[in-house]
Scaffold this active site. Structure first.
Site, PDB file in Angstrom:
ATOM      1  N   ASP A 273     -64.302  55.893  60.802  1.00 35.46           N
ATOM      2  CA  ASP A 273     -63.310  54.957  61.340  1.00 35.46           C
ATOM      3  C   ASP A 273     -63.135  55.136  62.855  1.00 35.46           C
ATOM      4  O   ASP A 273     -62.969  54.165  63.586  1.00 35.46           O
ATOM      5  CB  ASP A 273     -61.963  55.124  60.629  1.00 35.46           C
ATOM      6  CG  ASP A 273     -62.003  54.628  59.177  1.00 35.46           C
ATOM      7  OD1 ASP A 273     -62.865  53.785  58.852  1.00 35.46           O
ATOM      8  OD2 ASP A 273     -61.169  55.081  58.372  1.00 35.46           O
TER       9      ASP A 273
ATOM     10  N   GLU B 250     -48.697  46.707  49.248  1.00 32.60           N
ATOM     11  CA  GLU B 250     -49.257  47.175  47.980  1.00 32.60           C
ATOM     12  C   GLU B 250     -50.172  48.349  48.258  1.00 32.60           C
ATOM     13  O   GLU B 250     -50.497  48.642  49.405  1.00 32.60           O
ATOM     14  CB  GLU B 250     -49.991  46.037  47.259  1.00 32.60           C
ATOM     15  CG  GLU B 250     -51.118  45.448  48.051  1.00 32.60           C
ATOM     16  CD  GLU B 250     -51.661  44.154  47.448  1.00 32.60           C
ATOM     17  OE1 GLU B 250     -51.281  43.775  46.342  1.00 32.60           O
ATOM     18  OE2 GLU B 250     -52.487  43.523  48.124  1.00 32.60           O
TER      19      GLU B 250
ATOM     20  N   LYS C  84     -53.510  50.612  48.461  1.00 32.59           N
ATOM     21  CA  LYS C  84     -54.936  50.416  48.666  1.00 32.59           C
ATOM     22  C   LYS C  84     -55.671  51.359  47.732  1.00 32.59           C
ATOM     23  O   LYS C  84     -55.615  52.569  47.889  1.00 32.59           O
ATOM     24  CB  LYS C  84     -55.330  50.689  50.113  1.00 32.59           C
ATOM     25  CG  LYS C  84     -56.788  50.404  50.365  1.00 32.59           C
ATOM     26  CD  LYS C  84     -57.099  50.331  51.841  1.00 32.59           C
ATOM     27  CE  LYS C  84     -58.510  49.821  52.067  1.00 32.59           C
ATOM     28  NZ  LYS C  84     -59.542  50.729  51.573  1.00 32.59           N
TER      29      LYS C  84
ATOM     30  N   GLU D 261     -59.804  45.183  42.324  1.00 32.19           N
ATOM     31  CA  GLU D 261     -60.483  46.469  42.455  1.00 32.19           C
ATOM     32  C   GLU D 261     -60.726  47.059  41.075  1.00 32.19           C
ATOM     33  O   GLU D 261     -59.811  47.134  40.261  1.00 32.19           O
ATOM     34  CB  GLU D 261     -59.567  47.403  43.269  1.00 32.19           C
ATOM     35  CG  GLU D 261     -60.279  48.527  43.956  1.00 32.19           C
ATOM     36  CD  GLU D 261     -60.976  48.101  45.252  1.00 32.19           C
ATOM     37  OE1 GLU D 261     -60.945  46.904  45.627  1.00 32.19           O
ATOM     38  OE2 GLU D 261     -61.578  48.996  45.876  1.00 32.19           O
TER      39      GLU D 261
ATOM     40  N   LYS E 166     -54.096  53.265  56.812  1.00 28.40           N
ATOM     41  CA  LYS E 166     -54.770  54.393  56.149  1.00 28.40           C
ATOM     42  C   LYS E 166     -53.984  55.673  56.368  1.00 28.40           C
ATOM     43  O   LYS E 166     -53.624  55.994  57.498  1.00 28.40           O
ATOM     44  CB  LYS E 166     -56.181  54.552  56.709  1.00 28.40           C
ATOM     45  CG  LYS E 166     -57.087  53.393  56.339  1.00 28.40           C
ATOM     46  CD  LYS E 166     -58.479  53.881  56.019  1.00 28.40           C
ATOM     47  CE  LYS E 166     -59.368  52.747  55.559  1.00 28.40           C
ATOM     48  NZ  LYS E 166     -60.785  53.111  55.570  1.00 28.40           N
TER      49      LYS E 166
HETATM   50  P1  NAD Z   1     -62.111  49.109  53.078  1.00 29.24           P
HETATM   51  O1  NAD Z   1     -62.451  49.777  51.804  1.00 29.24           O
HETATM   52  O2  NAD Z   1     -61.488  49.937  54.123  1.00 29.24           O
HETATM   53  O3  NAD Z   1     -61.138  47.880  52.815  1.00 29.24           O
HETATM   54  C1  NAD Z   1     -61.511  46.684  52.171  1.00 29.24           C
HETATM   55  C2  NAD Z   1     -61.528  46.802  50.678  1.00 29.24           C
HETATM   56  O4  NAD Z   1     -60.330  47.370  50.200  1.00 29.24           O
HETATM   57  C3  NAD Z   1     -61.573  45.478  49.957  1.00 29.24           C
HETATM   58  O5  NAD Z   1     -62.885  45.004  49.869  1.00 29.24           O
HETATM   59  C4  NAD Z   1     -61.002  45.826  48.610  1.00 29.24           C
HETATM   60  O6  NAD Z   1     -62.026  46.122  47.717  1.00 29.24           O
HETATM   61  C5  NAD Z   1     -60.249  47.092  48.835  1.00 29.24           C
HETATM   62  N1  NAD Z   1     -58.845  47.065  48.431  1.00 29.24           N
HETATM   63  C6  NAD Z   1     -58.224  48.055  47.745  1.00 29.24           C
HETATM   64  N2  NAD Z   1     -56.961  47.770  47.521  1.00 29.24           N
HETATM   65  C7  NAD Z   1     -56.733  46.545  48.068  1.00 29.24           C
HETATM   66  C8  NAD Z   1     -55.591  45.711  48.157  1.00 29.24           C
HETATM   67  N3  NAD Z   1     -54.429  46.072  47.651  1.00 29.24           N
HETATM   68  N4  NAD Z   1     -55.733  44.546  48.791  1.00 29.24           N
HETATM   69  C9  NAD Z   1     -56.910  44.167  49.324  1.00 29.24           C
HETATM   70  N5  NAD Z   1     -58.030  44.920  49.277  1.00 29.24           N
HETATM   71  C10 NAD Z   1     -57.939  46.096  48.662  1.00 29.24           C
HETATM   72  O7  NAD Z   1     -63.303  48.378  53.693  1.00 29.24           O
HETATM   73  P2  NAD Z   1     -64.809  48.390  53.352  1.00 29.24           P
HETATM   74  O8  NAD Z   1     -65.367  47.318  54.206  1.00 29.24           O
HETATM   75  O9  NAD Z   1     -65.069  48.349  51.899  1.00 29.24           O
HETATM   76  O10 NAD Z   1     -65.275  49.773  53.854  1.00 29.24           O
HETATM   77  C11 NAD Z   1     -64.995  50.213  55.147  1.00 29.24           C
HETATM   78  C12 NAD Z   1     -64.478  51.595  55.033  1.00 29.24           C
HETATM   79  O11 NAD Z   1     -65.379  52.353  54.247  1.00 29.24           O
HETATM   80  C13 NAD Z   1     -64.368  52.298  56.344  1.00 29.24           C
HETATM   81  O12 NAD Z   1     -63.122  52.104  56.957  1.00 29.24           O
HETATM   82  C14 NAD Z   1     -64.600  53.736  55.957  1.00 29.24           C
HETATM   83  O13 NAD Z   1     -63.369  54.301  55.555  1.00 29.24           O
HETATM   84  C15 NAD Z   1     -65.493  53.626  54.770  1.00 29.24           C
HETATM   85  N6  NAD Z   1     -66.876  53.887  55.168  1.00 29.24           N
HETATM   86  C16 NAD Z   1     -67.223  55.176  55.342  1.00 29.24           C
HETATM   87  C17 NAD Z   1     -68.502  55.500  55.736  1.00 29.24           C
HETATM   88  C18 NAD Z   1     -68.869  56.940  55.902  1.00 29.24           C
HETATM   89  O14 NAD Z   1     -69.973  57.216  56.354  1.00 29.24           O
HETATM   90  N7  NAD Z   1     -67.999  57.881  55.550  1.00 29.24           N
HETATM   91  C19 NAD Z   1     -69.439  54.486  55.974  1.00 29.24           C
HETATM   92  C20 NAD Z   1     -69.059  53.171  55.794  1.00 29.24           C
HETATM   93  C21 NAD Z   1     -67.761  52.880  55.403  1.00 29.24           C
END
Ligand code: NAD
Length: 335
Positions: free
Chosen positions: A43, A118, A120, A178, A318
């Site tokens: 992030d 809500e 996450k 989810e 977060k």
């Molecule tokens: P995300 O997981 O941060 O957020 C989007 C997702 O949250 C949505 O697609 C949905 O599935 C979920 N979600 C859960 N509860 C929800 C709610 N109440 N309302 C709406 N959505 C909800 O985003 P992303 O695009 O899936 O992934 C990005 C994140 O993944 C990054 O911020 C990072 O934390 C992680 N990531 C980590 C690495 C790593 O190398 N560690 C690499 C890529 C991504």
């Protein structure tokens, strides 16, 4: 525009480095399902990239890691194009970022927004398509436009109704939510993995992703996965005035909505919700990695719109990672 500053060679070089590094992390996380760094590190790298792009908009190309919705994709499944795109969420990593989002929203909203809060949930996003109340397809998010057809697997999840109930079901509804494991369910599946001589899953999110994307739906059926609804996509005959009204209607049709969402009239309420669940987060039956704040009114959601990657009317706050907190404390103690 002509007023935009030409990127400096340093900015250009750092941008290239960061983009390469983030590409690699996305590949490891979404495709290999084996990240090499903590989410908080990822992030922060993304923030640095976004800051450079904000200063030098010429560096924002469509293939920048900041512009795309990352997702798993496997050729084991048929490709499905979502009727409406599935977006990711922007996130706020601290109070200042949350405040900045609220300021922006209140400036652009046109009227006083209400905030729906809500949890996450850290699982896998799915899209369920209901036609005349009947589940006709389930798909993963994929890259946001195209996901994987996991209909047979989704049908084995008890929370997912085959038919919506009631005589007011819409002609078409894409339900977004989810799929996840509770902590107890995660322990159960890992115990079974170990007993079968297989490798245990690293975390509930990987377990959900691995279990939903099985070639053999009987394996999916044997695993206690849950689902909670957190949105909707394309629809016909469904025109809720607010996110909360949508949840109430979907609940009445038998869809699994959360009991924990709450609507607040101001930022103070949002803060209290974030604080409350920050304290309670380990008492919840599933893992959470934050709180999602959404503008409740659909009229304001429409007015704010979306970027290529995420709606402007929602943000994921977060919680700081606990290891990092301990590290911070250690440093303070050492100083
Ligand atoms: P995300 O997981 O941060 O957020 C989007 C997702 O949250 C949505 O697609 C949905 O599935 C979920 N979600 C859960 N509860 C929800 C709610 N109440 N309302 C709406 N959505 C909800 O985003 P992303 O695009 O899936 O992934 C990005 C994140 O993944 C990054 O911020 C990072 O934390 C992680 N990531 C980590 C690495 C790593 O190398 N560690 C690499 C890529 C991504």
């Amino acid at each position: 525009s002509e007023l935009e500053a030409e990127p400096t060679p340093e900015a250009r070089q750092r941008h290239t480095e960061l983009a390469r590094e983030l590409d690699e992390h996305q590949y490891r996380y979404y495709i290999l399902q084996s990240p090499s760094v903590d989410d908080s590190i990822y992030d922060r790298l993304m923030r640095e990239l976004e800051a450079i792009e904000a200063e030098f908009p010429a560096l924002v190309t469509p293939d920048s890691p900041s512009q795309r919705v990352g997702g798993t994709f496997s050729t084991d499944f048929a490709a499905v194009t979502h009727a409406e795109r599935m977006l990711s969420l922007d996130n706020a990593l601290d109070d200042d970022e949350l405040n900045a989002w609220v300021e922006r929203v209140e400036r652009d909203a046109g009227s006083q927004p209400r905030y729906l809060c809500e949890l996450k949930i850290d699982g896998l996003a799915v899209n369920l398509t209901y036609r005349d109340g009947r589940l006709i397809r389930a798909a993963t998010r994929g890259d946001g436009r195209t996901g994987e057809d996991i209909t047979l697997n989704a049908r084995t999840i008890r929370d997912i109704p085959e038919r919506l109930k009631g005589d007011d079901v819409p002609a078409l509804l894409e339900v977004r939510g989810e799929v996840f494991f509770t902590l107890a369910g995660f322990e159960e599946v890992n115990a079974a993995q170990v007993a079968a001589g297989e490798r245990p899953f690293a975390n509930p999110r990987n377990a959900a992703s691995g279990s939903l994307r099985q070639k053999d739906p009987r394996i999916t059926a044997s695993r206690p996965m849950r689902m909670l609804v957190h949105g909707f996509g394309a629809r016909e005959g469904f025109n809720p005035a607010s996110q909360s009204e949508a949840y109430e209607l979907m609940h009445a049709w038998g869809l699994p909505t959360s009991e924990r969402w709450k609507v607040f009239g101001d930022l103070k309420g949002v803060r209290s919700y974030i604080e409350e669940y920050g304290e309670k987060r380990h008492k919840i039956e599933h893992e959470i990695d934050g709180v999602v704040v959404k503008i409740d009114q659909m009229s304001i959601q429409r007015r704010l719109g979306s970027t290529s990657k995420a709606p402007r009317w929602a943000i994921a706050f977060k919680y700081p990672p606990e290891e990092a907190m301990t590290k911070l404390l250690d440093i303070e103690v050492n100083v």
